[in-house]
Each structure stands twice: as C-alpha cells, then as structure tokens.
Design a protein around this motif. Sequence first.
Motif, mmCIF file in Angstrom:
data_model
loop_
_atom_site.group_PDB
_atom_site.id
_atom_site.type_symbol
_atom_site.label_atom_id
_atom_site.label_comp_id
_atom_site.label_asym_id
_atom_site.label_seq_id
_atom_site.Cartn_x
_atom_site.Cartn_y
_atom_site.Cartn_z
ATOM 1 N N ASN A 282 41.636 38.099 50.170
ATOM 2 C CA ASN A 282 42.335 38.405 48.920
ATOM 3 C C ASN A 282 41.662 39.588 48.240
ATOM 4 N N ASN A 283 42.457 40.351 47.490
ATOM 5 C CA ASN A 283 41.947 41.535 46.807
ATOM 6 C C ASN A 283 41.239 41.147 45.512
ATOM 7 N N PHE A 284 40.690 42.152 44.842
ATOM 8 C CA PHE A 284 39.905 41.927 43.636
ATOM 9 C C PHE A 284 40.778 41.600 42.427
ATOM 10 N N LEU A 285 40.200 40.843 41.520
ATOM 11 C CA LEU A 285 40.708 40.745 40.157
ATOM 12 C C LEU A 285 39.949 41.797 39.352
ATOM 13 N N VAL A 286 40.696 42.672 38.678
ATOM 14 C CA VAL A 286 40.084 43.798 37.973
ATOM 15 C C VAL A 286 40.133 43.535 36.476
ATOM 16 N N GLU A 287 39.000 43.716 35.820
ATOM 17 C CA GLU A 287 38.938 43.551 34.371
ATOM 18 C C GLU A 287 38.226 44.777 33.822
ATOM 19 N N ARG A 288 38.941 45.586 33.021
ATOM 20 C CA ARG A 288 38.475 46.929 32.671
ATOM 21 C C ARG A 288 37.280 46.941 31.731
ATOM 22 N N SER A 289 37.031 45.848 31.011
ATOM 23 C CA SER A 289 35.944 45.869 30.042
ATOM 24 C C SER A 289 34.578 45.688 30.688
ATOM 25 N N GLY A 290 34.549 45.316 31.975
ATOM 26 C CA GLY A 290 33.279 45.104 32.655
ATOM 27 C C GLY A 290 32.699 43.721 32.482
ATOM 28 N N LYS A 291 33.465 42.784 31.910
ATOM 29 C CA LYS A 291 32.945 41.440 31.662
ATOM 30 C C LYS A 291 33.154 40.493 32.845
ATOM 31 N N MET A 292 33.626 41.017 33.972
ATOM 32 C CA MET A 292 33.798 40.174 35.140
ATOM 33 C C MET A 292 32.462 39.889 35.804
ATOM 34 N N SER A 293 31.544 40.853 35.725
ATOM 35 C CA SER A 293 30.266 40.714 36.413
ATOM 36 C C SER A 293 29.383 39.684 35.736
ATOM 37 N N LYS A 294 28.684 38.895 36.559
ATOM 38 C CA LYS A 294 27.778 37.884 36.011
ATOM 39 C C LYS A 294 26.565 38.524 35.342
ATOM 40 N N SER A 295 26.296 39.795 35.665
ATOM 41 C CA SER A 295 25.160 40.477 35.051
ATOM 42 C C SER A 295 25.471 40.945 33.637
ATOM 43 N N SER A 296 26.726 40.770 33.200
ATOM 44 C CA SER A 296 27.126 41.267 31.881
ATOM 45 C C SER A 296 26.865 40.255 30.768
ATOM 46 N N GLY A 297 26.279 39.106 31.102
ATOM 47 C CA GLY A 297 26.007 38.108 30.067
ATOM 48 C C GLY A 297 27.141 37.113 29.973
#
Length: 509
Positions: A282-297
């Motif tokens: 399956n392809n990515f879910l894209v979230e433009r604010s950058g809050k998808m990454s676990k490193s973002s808090g």
Amino acid sequence: MTDVAAQNPLRLFNSLTRSLEVFEPVHAGEARVYSCGPTVYNYPHIGNMRAYVFADVLGRTLSWKGYALTHVINITDVGHLTDDADAGEDKMEKMAAERAQSIWDIADHYKQAYWADVRALNIRQPAQWTVATDYVEQMIEFAKGIAEKHCYELESGLYFDVSTVADYGRLARAQTEDGEGRIEAVEGKRNAADFAIWRKTPPGESRQMEWDSPWGRGAPGWHLECSVMSGEVLGFPFDIHTGGIDHREIHHPNEIAQNQAHCCTNGLDDPRNSGARIWMHNNFLVERSGKMSKSSGEFLRLQLLIDRGYHPVAYRLMCLQAHYRSELEFSWEGLGAALTRLKRMVMGVETLKARHAELVSASSAPKASVFEEAWTLKQVQGDEWGKLQPALDKFDAAIADDLNTAVALTAFDDVLAVKKVDAIKKAELAAAMDAVLGLNLLNLTRADLRIRPKSARLTEAEIEAALARRKEARAAKDFAASDAIRDELAGQGVEVMDGDPLGWEWKLS
C-alpha cells in the motif's frame, strides 16, 4: 442470472512483476497471506494503520471469493534498527533505555495499544499473530542453514552476501548501474547492500534481549525474522506477502534474498522463488504538516482522531475512498467528509434493519438473521436480485479489480438508493457488501458516531436538556430565547445544526 464469479476473477497487482495478475492459489481453495506487522516500540500512527486496513480488505476479499484464508501478522519486538537500512540502534532497546523500563514491558504496552487500534478500525483478527521473540530458535536454525553458502562473519555479526542470489533488488528496482543497493557501506562488508542476519552484542555491552548463537551472543536481524515466521507458519511458497511501500525498497528485497537462499531457488522470473507468489504494497498516507512522524512528538495516532470527536471507522472509510496503491492525503476536512458519508450510510442501514425486522417478525419463515460476517459471493450468487443485480455486479467487479474499494463503495450506495425492491433482499446484499468493506455498518448507530471531543466542556445530557428548552421556546415562538440558548451552546463549543438533512441536531466544534 449474471455469473459474476466467472466474469470477475480476482486480479491483484504484484509489486515483484509490476503487473496485474489473476490470483491463482498455491494450494487449491486456500489463500495464505503474511503481513509485516508493527515494531512495538511506540504507538502506531494512522499512516501505519493504513497498511492493516488494506491487508484486512484483502483478506475479506479473499474470503468473499470463497478461499479458506490463513492470514498471519507478525509483531516485531526485537531486531528492528532505528535506520531501516540496517544501521543504528535497536528500536526496542533504545525506547527501553529512554523510558527506563523493561524492554518486555515496552513491547507488551505498545502491542496492546496496536491491538486496540486494530479493534477500533474493525480489522478482523488474523489466524495467527507471530511474535518475533517466540521464534529465535528457529531463526538461528534458518541462519545456520544458509550461512555456509550465502553468509560471512564480521566482528559485528553474520552478514548475508547479496551476490550469492539471483536478481537481488528486483522488487525495489532501486539499484544503480553498478549493481549496488542504496544502503550505506559498512567497513568489512563485501557489497554495500549486504545486510545483517545476526548482530553480535558489542564487547563490554549487554542487551535486555540477547541469545547465544554460533556467531556469538546477540540478536537476530529484522529481515531474518519475517522470513522465518512466514515460512514456519505458512510454508514456502505461500500466496501473498503484504506491507507498506517503504518495505518494498530494503526490507522485502532482503527477505526475498533469504528465502531464495533457504529454498535453494533460482531467479525471480518465477515469482514463487521469492517465497511468496505475489508481493503487495500500500502507498503512503501523506500529511503536509509533518505530524505523521513519530519523531515529531504528538504525532497523528488513532486516539488523537477520537479525542477530536471522530469515530475511528471514519478513518477506515477515508482509506477505502482511495485505492490502496495511491497516495492518500490526510486532512481534517477530508476526515470530516468521510464521517458525514459514514453517517449517511449508518442511517441508510438503520432504516433497512428496521424494515427487515418488521418483515421477518410478520413472516412464518425461519428467524435466522441475515446480519452475519460470513457472507461470500457464492452465497449471494444463486439468488435473483432484480433491480439490485447491477449493484452486485458492479461491487464484485470493483473489488476483484485489485481491491478497487472506491468504486465498491459507490455500489454500496447504489444498493441503499434503489427503491421499490424486496427489503429483505436489500438488507442481505448490504450485509454481504459490508462483510467486504468492514465498516461495521450493521452494528454502528448514530449515537456511536457522536463522539465527545476530549476538550468538550458540556455533558451530552446537558446539551440535550438545553436543546429541549430551545425546542419548547421555538414552539412558543419565543425566538429570542431560542437564539439565546443557541448562542450559549455555541459559546461552549456546541454547534446547533438546524435543518441538518442527516438528522443530527448538534455537533461539538
């Protein structure tokens, strides 16, 4: 009667061959599927969960088509490094050190959190959850079996020599003209793409998870785990291996190389030599604010959606509205639109269920419920559906066309929209379709979908009491009082929805 089964053989996109292929099971009448599961070092974000919604729809479709499904999902609790390109620290050991907790406690906590998300998204339980640490003995035996011909030892551990198998990296198609993979070179490796089968614990250090092996005390490599667990439970070759598109570049090519070495197979012109006949991503879910990454808090996890008042099945529906191989952009507006669509579907099914109950109670026919999860195409194919037949044909054609859930959803809408048909047949077909879509429409109610945001200050009882007073004021034509109550509610974050076509009288902003 239209023979939809004959018209619509199941076709799936094979990432290994980059083509649509008619599904032909390795074992007649069976479908054996392995899905790469989570590394339980943190909460899964909603992008992670898209992979399991996709795998669930695949499994439901195989069941719909009449195959006896054996679906396995693994739990990685050791060996996955902070860099997927086979470098860095073990994710589990790193989190345990940061939290000053036992690695076993870390694994159990986040495993339970993942399983809670699986239930919330109405993902069916697989036939088996395989936990990596339960298979370490088998991993060592697997590695011993391929070590002489395909591996070499360095001070840091046992490494797989990718030049010893044919067509390494074909799945990723990410090799350079020189034939080297994208993985950074490590001192002593024969090829840049070579990867660790077994990692020795460095001298003077200790890990919470480590075992004795012929190559020293240490832990298995992440790639080894999936080869061993899939082969042990499903046998080589099995039918389908699934995962996120990020696995297509490194993890799955390394799995394939190990599988080739273990099975003494040749090149990948025959996909079965890879260990699985079909590889799906399956392809990515894209979230433009950058809050998808676990490193973002505070990253986007399912609980955050619930805390904001969105039912988790609305996210499942959002996923189904796009093809699994397409990027899906997440937005709160898009999730809100999916929730509105879900409300319409729930209302339509509630009406159907009520009418169905009336007809069944008035009938002398057996009272067995049509609302069950075991619907298959064979069950609905032998009946005459009249004006409902085009919707059934459309639905099966869509789901058989590489899981085209976006079109399948419109076929479900068509069923709800058809007028002047047998209500019992209409209810049966809606139930059968939802068994594939997995939206749990037969059990959800309007009340279920009205989730209080975590920030809400009023209780539902207080809101309903205020609305009752407002209704009395409007009946008495005291519009000043009515407006005052509406404004008071708005000040508390409650939007009054006069004239809402869905029949929802209020929502929490």
